[in-house]
Design an enzyme around this catalytic site. Structure first.
Site, PDB file in Angstrom:
ATOM      1  N   ILE A   1       0.836  -1.201   0.000  1.00  0.00           N
ATOM      2  CA  ILE A   1       0.000   0.000   0.000  1.00  0.00           C
ATOM      3  C   ILE A   1       0.870   1.250   0.000  1.00  0.00           C
ATOM      4  CG2 ILE A   1      -0.185   0.321   2.478  1.00  0.00           C
ATOM      5  CD1 ILE A   1      -3.173   0.722   2.115  1.00  0.00           C
ATOM      6  N   ASP A   2       2.147   1.093   0.392  1.00  0.00           N
ATOM      7  CA  ASP A   2       3.034   2.251   0.556  1.00  0.00           C
ATOM      8  C   ASP A   2       3.516   2.852  -0.754  1.00  0.00           C
ATOM      9  OD1 ASP A   2       2.806   1.741   3.209  1.00  0.00           O
ATOM     10  OD2 ASP A   2       4.843   1.042   3.507  1.00  0.00           O
TER      11      ASP A   2
ATOM     12  N   MET B   1       0.546   5.419   6.888  1.00  0.00           N
ATOM     13  CA  MET B   1       1.450   4.331   6.506  1.00  0.00           C
ATOM     14  C   MET B   1       2.628   4.853   5.673  1.00  0.00           C
ATOM     15  SD  MET B   1      -1.895   3.286   6.357  1.00  0.00           S
ATOM     16  CE  MET B   1      -2.657   2.120   5.239  1.00  0.00           C
ATOM     17  N   GLY B   2       3.668   4.053   5.644  1.00  0.00           N
ATOM     18  CA  GLY B   2       4.865   4.413   4.879  1.00  0.00           C
ATOM     19  C   GLY B   2       6.109   4.139   5.699  1.00  0.00           C
ATOM     20  N   ARG B   3       6.580   2.895   5.692  1.00  0.00           N
ATOM     21  CA  ARG B   3       7.734   2.561   6.515  1.00  0.00           C
ATOM     22  C   ARG B   3       9.022   3.127   5.942  1.00  0.00           C
ATOM     23  NH1 ARG B   3       6.258  -3.501   8.049  1.00  0.00           N
ATOM     24  NH2 ARG B   3       4.207  -2.781   8.688  1.00  0.00           N
TER      25      ARG B   3
ATOM     26  N   GLU C   1       4.859   6.683   9.019  1.00  0.00           N
ATOM     27  CA  GLU C   1       5.264   5.828  10.139  1.00  0.00           C
ATOM     28  C   GLU C   1       6.768   5.558  10.199  1.00  0.00           C
ATOM     29  OE1 GLU C   1       3.577   1.855   7.967  1.00  0.00           O
ATOM     30  OE2 GLU C   1       4.053   1.659  10.066  1.00  0.00           O
TER      31      GLU C   1
ATOM     32  N   MET D   1      -8.099   1.466   9.792  1.00  0.00           N
ATOM     33  CA  MET D   1      -9.331   1.872   9.115  1.00  0.00           C
ATOM     34  C   MET D   1      -9.065   2.118   7.634  1.00  0.00           C
ATOM     35  SD  MET D   1     -11.196   4.204  12.021  1.00  0.00           S
ATOM     36  CE  MET D   1     -12.729   4.325  11.110  1.00  0.00           C
ATOM     37  N   ILE D   2      -7.839   2.475   7.289  1.00  0.00           N
ATOM     38  CA  ILE D   2      -7.487   2.679   5.886  1.00  0.00           C
ATOM     39  C   ILE D   2      -7.273   1.342   5.181  1.00  0.00           C
ATOM     40  CG2 ILE D   2      -5.629   3.485   4.365  1.00  0.00           C
ATOM     41  CD1 ILE D   2      -5.281   5.887   6.225  1.00  0.00           C
ATOM     42  N   ARG D   3      -6.537   0.458   5.841  1.00  0.00           N
ATOM     43  CA  ARG D   3      -6.189  -0.813   5.198  1.00  0.00           C
ATOM     44  C   ARG D   3      -7.388  -1.696   4.909  1.00  0.00           C
ATOM     45  NH1 ARG D   3      -1.400  -3.797   8.345  1.00  0.00           N
ATOM     46  NH2 ARG D   3      -3.210  -5.134   8.646  1.00  0.00           N
TER      47      ARG D   3
END
Lengths: 403, 403, 403, 403
Positions: free
Chosen positions: A148-149, A192-194, A248, A306-308
């Protein structure tokens, strides 16, 4: 698969600096394989459009921004159905393996692989398996990148990304309403976004209510001139409230350092603090209460789950369909060891590998939109320039502009 | 603008079949214009990224699917900020003219032009005007294509399109629920698209609940073998219900013919029937009641205004921002007579003109997804093939795959 | 059911003007029926709350607004589980019959009847049947009123109503955006309501963007002083745009009259015109084009099917659960020939019958909110007063205030 | 206000046990105040409905479930406009004070007070003030209860509650999708409710995807037979996944105890753990990892700020309008020291005070819907019964059924 995957890259060159980074094909390992006519040619849906089959020589250019006399650069094999396939429909066993966590559109991909195999190639045996077994058989391996990132090099975007950005708007909007409703209100949203800040960056640009966006690609510091605390204080004095979006993966070094010095050995306590959002929220609160004697009202929102869990939106649904179909066509045509994805808007087969360069123009647009400082010091910029690819066009650029 | 716009196309050629379809520049008419440094170079947001300015030679390839030795083909000038601009900020008067009806994202485009001029170029005087006045002045004209229908050649998609497809899902879903709830239920949804079926096609692919999608590009007929009525009867017998999506520009010839023979002279009556959705719904009802003695339950939904009035989604918001910024950068850099838009995912300046070829692969995908017949007869297909562009890659393809 | 349903009303009276309009019970026809302990008393969920069973004498007051010494008025039997039931769980055959078209929450009602019978009363045999067969058996008939229009007397609201009002906001909002975007823009939205204007009225009050709401209960006329055309012209001159909401049952007499005189014999033409929304839109266009020489831009939206097909919202889901459970408890306890629904917020069993009086206060609120004229002439008001119920409190009032 | 507010309750009694708990009136303190005709009687909107003014004797019954001969019980003064008012429009200064945090619908209440005063009573001077100043003046104080938690006694529900329950569905749905996607997946959602579980209870009932709902009114324990851990293990073994909803006020005693014994002195660590959701999530993880050797995957969602910041839905918008209008009418009519709200669906003026009894039937419905155990031990139930009000109908019942 029974044959070795660590084969050398298949490179084909042509005139004017043309390079094709080709993907493996079953005939590389088993040269005398028979072929069969593609069953699509008898499919009434597809027979209407006579030019439907992809030309065997079609390739997709990676370099899309060029100069008059610059070399043509890297290309990838175009995705799509071929005249000839290397499998007989009633002998095909298709297996689907998913890895990692939830992502909007994942169900669509799986459904479309199953339905596509069934309706396009008359393949009825499709299995889901938690590990793939490797035997000495004729197996084509096709990958669809799931993150998703949006952190896949070369391809334009990963599926679920559009939906995630859309849904992130809700959290940013809530943070904005909360912040605006009280004096010195600060809304902090973790997205999100590692390893990159694509979701944070696009959500910030789409929303226009964000005053500061922190992403892993752009280092920052908290204290002192040019630091985050200074900027927060400035914005609160100007506007009375502000919204901060934080990816994140941001500030892992600062966070580790902070952990080490804090003597917070307790397991459960530490665990919570390793969440950069909670950590940042805590740091901001501490700074303004202890050091600044300035009363702030900080609301922290973590909308990750809630996004995923949201179903893919229309754009992602169509995109997932194309990914699934491209993967099927490639595997049936005998290609293997490839990832499928759009390169400059056109689906292509990309050999397994790669590494991405930092985004630049989109990030500048964001800085301009939030009016936040860059939190960079001159030597960071200098270092960045040196590592910048010297070509006309970095591969990452295309992804940035492909909203 | 005081100088003639009907200038000849600016064509630049290079090695290996490279062609640049360039856009007019103020210096084509007023050669000795002074230039100024781009104020962005002093902007802290942009100064971080040193390579922010577009190289003066950057061009974007129109042909993205190529062969090893095929000519490089048409290119457009890359959009983006230049080192030099041809206007002084405090002397600029910017005028915004909008044409046509509502479209999701329109407000974002206008806001971003105003904000972009203000924050990036320090331009404060922006006017909205219902007609542009032409005087002999230094004027750069930049166009941002506004059509929710996505019917702009060359560029990947028009703004508002993603939002429209997303919102159309609601109507299709309602039609599906209504159709499923009753025996021989037929849900008919009319979607925008006067000259093409992009919205209808993408909404159908995204939804997966549609049994038949009718678009202007693919002719159809009602009666007899291979006709729509036959297909409807077949689907109702198989499934008990069905959903039909119809683009508003569909079947204009059949409709005109039907009008002429129907002796329905009454003004108001005719007006309603000229709506293809109402007309089709009426024709289906008549056929099955009078001729077939088959009781059907048809529900007609026209969500047009509910789709148009929706605010842009996140994807369109970011896209509109890029369009607005690209237009500003181009005009400030002295280009004129151009349309801005992404070509293969990269924003470019395109001279005012063009014509598109029928979509093919995406349409085949749709036919496969709905399982509807093509409603074409052999001579239609033959004719279509003859008019097909003979190059490796038609310009329209890129748009189709750019979900 | 084997016994006659046309029994006389069961009326019980008490002190101070207390009246109970009771519902039939199986023992009215088969006096010696055995009873069984309610299986709920062994259910761990329900056994926690000892006062869970409804007292056999509990009744719900219909008259909730009273004076110090006014008679107590009509009451209904309170809904809920009883200590004793008249059926053995493993002998029960439950049948569900639905009538009419779609309504948000209908699936919830059916699911909750099935689940409620299963988990609360251990009843496993539940059938859906399109007609109920009547044999000489022990059958309890319980009704759950299904009408999205909210046109059920006595009970507070019908299920699906909240969802419909919520969803109607989208259409009103779209109409408002369309109207506002153009000079003399008029947005017309048709909402459900054949015999009353509840959905139109609540949607108008919730939205605040509506300038005129037309409902069946309040007659209106088009031409002349005090007519609709005059009001439209006034609003356009004041505001430049307006939104009209029209309930589908509005102006049936005007419409019939208009049809008769128009000599529009054509079947299909007439059919379209019988839709009050299309008819009104057409009339407004004609008036302003032909007679007024005033250019208006009217956009007509009919969201009916998009509203009906939406799943119930949270409020309706909980409400449907209560309705289903109340119906089950009543039938198991041997009551029959009753409708279930909340009376002043408390669920009760109401004998099959009734007629409602025009709403007043809520309508005045709406008129105040839209600032539209009443379109009534003095003799209408006078007539209305005479037919007004002379009691302290009309039954309809409670429904109006029960948002 | 210049006069004392600690006046004795105004109690009026009537026949058959009728009791009116009246609210203070200005004339209680200043007996000779002049009155003026209500300006609404000249308002064309309101003049249509002749019976618009509330009868001076109208009262609303608190007890709605009654027996044939039971006493009539408590009543409140009916809300609504009166024939006579105690203020002249052009002398009125209205002040609005809001307390506490955000709540959906708050803006609607404020807007409707301002618009209602303007359009209904021609009052133009409305101020917002952060404290009310008390001087010896003619001041009427009207309260509108603001708490999203629905924890106001007597009145049916608080505004924003419907919207909160609706929005909570998103979080529950996400938790369900996350839990279902992985083995032994547990989704934990924390919802608002410091002193009661109304939002948690209604959201659970509306969703049907929740396996366990924990509310402050129903004590629970973690370890041992009948405890939460046992139930979690049971559900995971049966279903493979589960969703837990927890109201924020749950288990404060267990949590305090747990804090005290944990030796977690660190300020920031403790702060996080005082959040019952994080605490519970941590406890469950610890239990199953350390003691059970059972691998669980727990996802914790806290949607609080995303719920609070949402605009009111249609139902809440209409409700807020009624609350605002009722408050205005009451204050203009000279009443003071009152709260406004619906009692059994009818708006009334309630003197400042009150205390509510635990909900029962709705809770049993929920237990039946989730199939969770009650987590109560016999002595808890016994104690509860003893404190239960012995009347026919507890005041809290009505609120529970008023969905």
């Amino acid at each position: 698969m029974g044959f070795s995957m660590n084969s050398k890259p298949k490179i084909v060159t042509g005139d004017a600096g043309y390079v094709l980074e080709d993907v493996p094909h079953l005939t590389d390992y088993l040269p005398d394989l028979p072929t069969y006519p593609n069953p699509l040619q008898d499919n009434p849906s597809y027979s209407v459009v006579k030019q439907y089959f992809v030309n065997v020589d079609d390739t997709v250019a990676k370099q899309i921004v060029v100069h008059k006399n610059s070399p043509r650069g890297t290309h990838f094999r175009r995705a799509g159905p071929r005249q000839k396939v290397y499998f007989e429909s009633d002998e095909v066993h298709a297996c689907i393996v998913t890895c990692g966590s939830l992502c909007p559109g994942l169900n669509t991909v799986i459904r479309e692989i199953v339905c596509g195999l069934y309706y396009m190639y008359d393949v009825h045996r499709v299995l889901g398996i938690e590990e793939i077994r490797r035997r000495g058989l004729k197996v084509a391996v096709a990958g669809i990148p799931k993150t998703i990132d949006n952190d896949i090099p070369v391809i334009d975007k990963s599926f679920g990304f559009d939906t995630a950005v859309e849904e992130a708007q809700r959290a940013i909007n809530a943070a904005h309403v909360e912040a605006e409703s009280i004096e010195n209100g600060i809304g902090v949203v973790k997205l999100m976004g590692r390893h990159n800040g694509y979701i944070a960056m696009y959500a910030t640009l789409a929303s226009r209510d964000v005053d500061c966006c922190l992403i892993p690609e752009s280092p920052f510091y908290l204290e002192g001139p040019g630091g985050l605390f200074e900027y927060i204080e400035k914005r609160l004095k100007e506007n009375g409230h502000m919204v901060i979006v934080v990816a994140e993966g941001v500030g892992q070094e600062i966070l580790s350092e902070s952990m080490r010095t804090a003597h917070q050995q307790d397991a459960s306590g530490n665990k919570f603090l390793q969440d950069v959002g909670l950590w940042l929220a805590q740091k901001i609160k501490e700074h303004f209460s202890k050091k600044q004697k300035m009363t702030i009202n900080l609301k922290y929102i973590d909308p990750t789950y809630m996004i995923r869990a949201v179903p893919g939106n229309a754009s992602d649904n169509v995109y997932c369909t194309l990914l699934a179909h491209s993967a099927i066509h490639g595997a049936m045509a005998g290609y293997t060891g490839f990832t499928v994805g759009p390169v400059n808007g056109r689906h292509a087969y990309i050999p397994f590998h790669n590494k991405v360069v930092i985004t630049d123009r989109m990030w500048a647009r964001l800085l301009s939109s939030t009016n936040q400082p860059s939190f960079l010091n001159p030597k960071d910029i200098l270092r960045d320039e040196e590592t910048q690819i010297q070509g006309v066009d970095g591969g990452s650029h295309a992804r940035c502009e492909n909203g």
